[in-house]
Design a protein around this motif. Structure first.
Motif, PDB file in Angstrom:
ATOM      1  N   MET A 380      -7.997  31.704 -55.482  1.00 30.91           N
ATOM      2  CA  MET A 380      -6.594  31.863 -55.089  1.00 30.91           C
ATOM      3  C   MET A 380      -6.341  31.319 -53.691  1.00 30.91           C
ATOM      4  O   MET A 380      -5.231  30.850 -53.385  1.00 30.91           O
ATOM      5  CB  MET A 380      -6.196  33.339 -55.166  1.00 30.91           C
ATOM      6  CG  MET A 380      -4.713  33.602 -54.979  1.00 30.91           C
ATOM      7  SD  MET A 380      -3.707  32.829 -56.277  1.00 30.91           S
ATOM      8  CE  MET A 380      -2.070  33.015 -55.546  1.00 30.91           C
ATOM      9  N   ALA A 381      -7.343  31.337 -52.848  1.00 27.65           N
ATOM     10  CA  ALA A 381      -7.170  30.836 -51.483  1.00 27.65           C
ATOM     11  C   ALA A 381      -6.841  29.348 -51.472  1.00 27.65           C
ATOM     12  O   ALA A 381      -6.242  28.848 -50.513  1.00 27.65           O
ATOM     13  CB  ALA A 381      -8.432  31.102 -50.659  1.00 27.65           C
ATOM     14  N   ALA A 382      -7.229  28.641 -52.541  1.00 26.82           N
ATOM     15  CA  ALA A 382      -6.944  27.205 -52.629  1.00 26.82           C
ATOM     16  C   ALA A 382      -5.509  26.926 -53.059  1.00 26.82           C
ATOM     17  O   ALA A 382      -5.035  25.788 -52.955  1.00 26.82           O
ATOM     18  CB  ALA A 382      -7.908  26.546 -53.615  1.00 26.82           C
ATOM     19  N   ILE A 383      -4.811  27.955 -53.537  1.00 32.84           N
ATOM     20  CA  ILE A 383      -3.467  27.780 -54.084  1.00 32.84           C
ATOM     21  C   ILE A 383      -2.402  27.670 -53.000  1.00 32.84           C
ATOM     22  O   ILE A 383      -1.544  26.783 -53.020  1.00 32.84           O
ATOM     23  CB  ILE A 383      -3.099  28.956 -55.014  1.00 32.84           C
ATOM     24  CG1 ILE A 383      -3.944  28.933 -56.290  1.00 32.84           C
ATOM     25  CG2 ILE A 383      -1.602  28.958 -55.338  1.00 32.84           C
ATOM     26  CD1 ILE A 383      -3.534  27.908 -57.319  1.00 32.84           C
ATOM     27  N   TRP A 384      -2.430  28.589 -52.040  1.00 34.93           N
ATOM     28  CA  TRP A 384      -1.285  28.823 -51.159  1.00 34.93           C
ATOM     29  C   TRP A 384      -0.750  27.566 -50.483  1.00 34.93           C
ATOM     30  O   TRP A 384       0.447  27.266 -50.549  1.00 34.93           O
ATOM     31  CB  TRP A 384      -1.636  29.868 -50.102  1.00 34.93           C
ATOM     32  CG  TRP A 384      -1.983  31.209 -50.639  1.00 34.93           C
ATOM     33  CD1 TRP A 384      -3.195  31.838 -50.590  1.00 34.93           C
ATOM     34  CD2 TRP A 384      -1.113  32.109 -51.342  1.00 34.93           C
ATOM     35  NE1 TRP A 384      -3.131  33.063 -51.209  1.00 34.93           N
ATOM     36  CE2 TRP A 384      -1.873  33.251 -51.678  1.00 34.93           C
ATOM     37  CE3 TRP A 384       0.226  32.057 -51.717  1.00 34.93           C
ATOM     38  CZ2 TRP A 384      -1.339  34.341 -52.363  1.00 34.93           C
ATOM     39  CZ3 TRP A 384       0.772  33.141 -52.394  1.00 34.93           C
ATOM     40  CH2 TRP A 384      -0.007  34.262 -52.713  1.00 34.93           C
ATOM     41  N   ASP A 385      -1.597  26.836 -49.787  1.00 32.90           N
ATOM     42  CA  ASP A 385      -1.127  25.713 -48.975  1.00 32.90           C
ATOM     43  C   ASP A 385      -0.629  24.535 -49.819  1.00 32.90           C
ATOM     44  O   ASP A 385       0.519  24.094 -49.646  1.00 32.90           O
ATOM     45  CB  ASP A 385      -2.227  25.277 -48.009  1.00 32.90           C
ATOM     46  CG  ASP A 385      -1.757  24.198 -47.047  1.00 32.90           C
ATOM     47  OD1 ASP A 385      -0.810  24.469 -46.284  1.00 32.90           O
ATOM     48  OD2 ASP A 385      -2.316  23.096 -47.062  1.00 32.90           O
ATOM     49  N   PRO A 386      -1.425  24.004 -50.763  1.00 33.22           N
ATOM     50  CA  PRO A 386      -0.924  22.868 -51.552  1.00 33.22           C
ATOM     51  C   PRO A 386       0.296  23.225 -52.408  1.00 33.22           C
ATOM     52  O   PRO A 386       1.241  22.442 -52.508  1.00 33.22           O
ATOM     53  CB  PRO A 386      -2.121  22.485 -52.432  1.00 33.22           C
ATOM     54  CG  PRO A 386      -3.317  23.043 -51.724  1.00 33.22           C
ATOM     55  CD  PRO A 386      -2.835  24.304 -51.084  1.00 33.22           C
ATOM     56  N   PHE A 387       0.269  24.390 -53.007  1.00 25.95           N
ATOM     57  CA  PHE A 387       1.391  24.817 -53.853  1.00 25.95           C
ATOM     58  C   PHE A 387       2.653  24.960 -53.004  1.00 25.95           C
ATOM     59  O   PHE A 387       3.727  24.479 -53.370  1.00 25.95           O
ATOM     60  CB  PHE A 387       1.055  26.145 -54.535  1.00 25.95           C
ATOM     61  CG  PHE A 387       2.080  26.607 -55.547  1.00 25.95           C
ATOM     62  CD1 PHE A 387       1.864  26.429 -56.900  1.00 25.95           C
ATOM     63  CD2 PHE A 387       3.257  27.228 -55.147  1.00 25.95           C
ATOM     64  CE1 PHE A 387       2.798  26.859 -57.844  1.00 25.95           C
ATOM     65  CE2 PHE A 387       4.204  27.657 -56.069  1.00 25.95           C
ATOM     66  CZ  PHE A 387       3.964  27.468 -57.427  1.00 25.95           C
ATOM     67  N   GLY A 388       2.518  25.636 -51.859  1.00 27.36           N
ATOM     68  CA  GLY A 388       3.675  25.852 -51.003  1.00 27.36           C
ATOM     69  C   GLY A 388       4.266  24.553 -50.492  1.00 27.36           C
ATOM     70  O   GLY A 388       5.494  24.358 -50.502  1.00 27.36           O
ATOM     71  N   LYS A 389       3.411  23.634 -50.057  1.00 29.25           N
ATOM     72  CA  LYS A 389       3.917  22.363 -49.546  1.00 29.25           C
ATOM     73  C   LYS A 389       4.574  21.541 -50.651  1.00 29.25           C
ATOM     74  O   LYS A 389       5.575  20.845 -50.410  1.00 29.25           O
ATOM     75  CB  LYS A 389       2.788  21.582 -48.874  1.00 29.25           C
ATOM     76  CG  LYS A 389       2.383  22.188 -47.526  1.00 29.25           C
ATOM     77  CD  LYS A 389       1.234  21.449 -46.876  1.00 29.25           C
ATOM     78  CE  LYS A 389       0.919  22.052 -45.498  1.00 29.25           C
ATOM     79  NZ  LYS A 389      -0.289  21.454 -44.881  1.00 29.25           N
ATOM     80  N   ALA A 390       4.031  21.630 -51.860  1.00 34.88           N
ATOM     81  CA  ALA A 390       4.661  20.942 -52.993  1.00 34.88           C
ATOM     82  C   ALA A 390       6.029  21.549 -53.283  1.00 34.88           C
ATOM     83  O   ALA A 390       7.011  20.828 -53.521  1.00 34.88           O
ATOM     84  CB  ALA A 390       3.762  21.031 -54.224  1.00 34.88           C
ATOM     85  N   GLU A 391       6.091  22.861 -53.261  1.00 34.05           N
ATOM     86  CA  GLU A 391       7.368  23.560 -53.474  1.00 34.05           C
ATOM     87  C   GLU A 391       8.418  23.092 -52.472  1.00 34.05           C
ATOM     88  O   GLU A 391       9.548  22.742 -52.839  1.00 34.05           O
ATOM     89  CB  GLU A 391       7.145  25.062 -53.349  1.00 34.05           C
ATOM     90  CG  GLU A 391       8.431  25.889 -53.295  1.00 34.05           C
ATOM     91  CD  GLU A 391       8.252  27.197 -52.561  1.00 34.05           C
ATOM     92  OE1 GLU A 391       9.266  27.715 -52.055  1.00 34.05           O
ATOM     93  OE2 GLU A 391       7.120  27.709 -52.494  1.00 34.05           O
ATOM     94  N   ALA A 392       8.052  23.081 -51.183  1.00 34.34           N
ATOM     95  CA  ALA A 392       9.002  22.679 -50.142  1.00 34.34           C
ATOM     96  C   ALA A 392       9.451  21.234 -50.329  1.00 34.34           C
ATOM     97  O   ALA A 392      10.638  20.909 -50.175  1.00 34.34           O
ATOM     98  CB  ALA A 392       8.380  22.874 -48.760  1.00 34.34           C
ATOM     99  N   ALA A 393       8.507  20.368 -50.667  1.00 39.30           N
ATOM    100  CA  ALA A 393       8.849  18.957 -50.870  1.00 39.30           C
ATOM    101  C   ALA A 393       9.816  18.797 -52.032  1.00 39.30           C
ATOM    102  O   ALA A 393      10.792  18.024 -51.951  1.00 39.30           O
ATOM    103  CB  ALA A 393       7.580  18.147 -51.110  1.00 39.30           C
ATOM    104  N   ILE A 394       9.578  19.521 -53.109  1.00 42.37           N
ATOM    105  CA  ILE A 394      10.443  19.423 -54.289  1.00 42.37           C
ATOM    106  C   ILE A 394      11.823  20.002 -53.988  1.00 42.37           C
ATOM    107  O   ILE A 394      12.846  19.442 -54.402  1.00 42.37           O
ATOM    108  CB  ILE A 394       9.780  20.128 -55.498  1.00 42.37           C
ATOM    109  CG1 ILE A 394       8.549  19.329 -55.933  1.00 42.37           C
ATOM    110  CG2 ILE A 394      10.763  20.274 -56.653  1.00 42.37           C
ATOM    111  CD1 ILE A 394       7.637  20.063 -56.893  1.00 42.37           C
TER     112      ILE A 394
END
Length: 416
Positions: A380-394
């Protein structure tokens, strides 16, 4: 759980020597031999609010057991500081924190299993116990639960929206009438926020991890980057800055609640921690589940649990086990922690004591009754940063398919 960041990722790389895991018996009561035997000192780490609430109980426990109890407040990066201190042999005996720390803490050899009697376990909410169970062992004693819901200003929005589309339509109308300046306060910021967007992600059909036959999350079944996640983010994109404008990167963890309490938006997606500010501002509010997309799946928020952990490198583990297993499990302490920061107690007896005077508790529980337990696996620690940045970009207008596929590849690479 105001903001989720990638701050914990760095500690995953620490290679700590494996420590003894103590008695693995699942239903044996905690040891009742004198816990005074070691150094006669118990050190507890918690954040500022909980440290203040814990201090009188620490003093009482110390008096009853003839030991000294030090409750130390760690205001920032508690998990990171705890793992680092554990590695250096300078950490506490007990630490208080979120249940999704468990996978990381176990992987780093930083916490021991906790022994509770079957009778003690029966006094807790089942979901709370499930959240603090990892690899079949109980690693914490839960004391509170939390999830986000839709908090609305009833003067601006008398009725709870049935769908996110209904919410957007009502929010646009309020903006047109100059009664609000924002459609929705759901924090994102420039780095996104996987925790707060998750109900919409699940309603759009997305998932983070599949589950194994025993119900545990399966890190090998990563949903980010799969077709389901792409479809979910296509729906989220329509709510973004190039679409309806309901989701905006200018709404952050620092200003989302203040924008709501300042009556600049009628709808806020947040948790129990936002209620004190709403009351202080004199907002007339109500609480309901986060609405999903019309024709979509149910919007499922994360369900988080706050817990007490026994440090595997602590200097007084017997005393720590005594405190966590036979003192934290009392309604008196659970109610005191609730009074410090109102979150639904995980201990049923404590919940029964406070729910009569706080109708918001039942509403938050209703909003989270079909929620998903926040994964506590190390992946789960691998999720937060890439997922969040993708969310913001989208949200900002980036292509959903390319962006979330790239995030999925990054996450998969980190998990391997």
């Amino acid at each position: 759980m105001r903001i989720r960041t990638a701050g914990v990722v760095a500690v995953l790389g620490l290679a700590l020597a494996a420590s003894g895991c103590g008695d693995n018996s699942k239903d044996e009561p905690a040891a009742k031999e004198s816990p005074k035997a070691a150094s006669g000192k118990l050190v507890i780490w918690a954040d500022d609010k909980r440290a203040a609430a814990l201090k009188p109980f620490g003093d009482k426990f110390g008096q009853e057991n003839g030991v000294t109890v030090e409750v130390q407040a760690v205001s920032k990066d508690l998990q990171t500081n705890f793992v680092t201190a554990s590695q250096q042999g300078s950490g506490p005996d007990v630490v208080v924190g979120a249940h999704d720390w468990i996978g990381n803490l176990v992987q780093n050899g930083a916490i021991d299993p906790v022994q509770l009697a079957a009778e003690q376990k029966s006094g807790f909410n089942e979901t709370a116990l499930k959240a603090v169970t990892f690899n079949g062992q109980l690693y914490g004693v839960p004391y509170a639960m939390e999830n986000v819901a839709l908090i609305r200003n009833t003067e601006l929005a008398p009725e709870a929206p049935k769908t996110i589309e209904d919410l957007v339509a009502a929010g646009k109308k309020l903006k047109a009438e100059k009664k609000a300046s924002e459609i929705l306060c759901l924090q994102s910021g420039q780095n996104g926020d996987a925790y707060h967007i998750y109900p919409l992600y699940t309603s759009g059909g997305g998932y983070l991890f599949g589950t194994a036959a025993n119900g545990d999350y399966d890190p090998k079944d990563l949903g980010v980057g799969k077709p389901e996640s792409i479809e979910a983010f296509k729906k989220i994109a329509k709510l973004g800055e190039k679409g309806d404008g309901a989701l905006k990167r200018s709404i952050t963890g620092e200003n989302s609640i203040a924008t709501f309490t300042g009556k600049k938006c009628a709808y806020l997606v947040s948790g129990p921690w936002a209620i004190a500010d709403a009351k202080k501002a004199g907002i007339k509010y109500d609480i309901s589940p986060v609405p999903g997309f019309a024709g979509g799946k149910e919007a499922q928020p994360f369900v988080g649990v706050q817990s007490f952990y026994v440090a595997s490198k602590g200097k007084n583990k017997a005393l720590a086990q005594e405190f966590v297993a036979n003192y934290v499990t009392t309604p008196e302490l659970a109610v005191a922690l609730y009074n410090a920061e109102p979150r639904p107690p995980a201990l049923t007896a404590a919940l029964d004591q406070v729910k009569g005077s706080d109708p918001d508790l039942a509403k938050f529980q209703e909003a989270g009754k079909n929620g998903q337990v926040l994964p506590a696996i190390p992946a789960m620690a691998a999720i937060w940063d890439p997922f969040g940045k993708a969310e913001a970009a989208i949200i900002g207008g980036a292509d959903p398919a390319k962006t979330i596929t790239s995030a999925g590849n990054t996450i998969a690479g980190q998990i391997k």
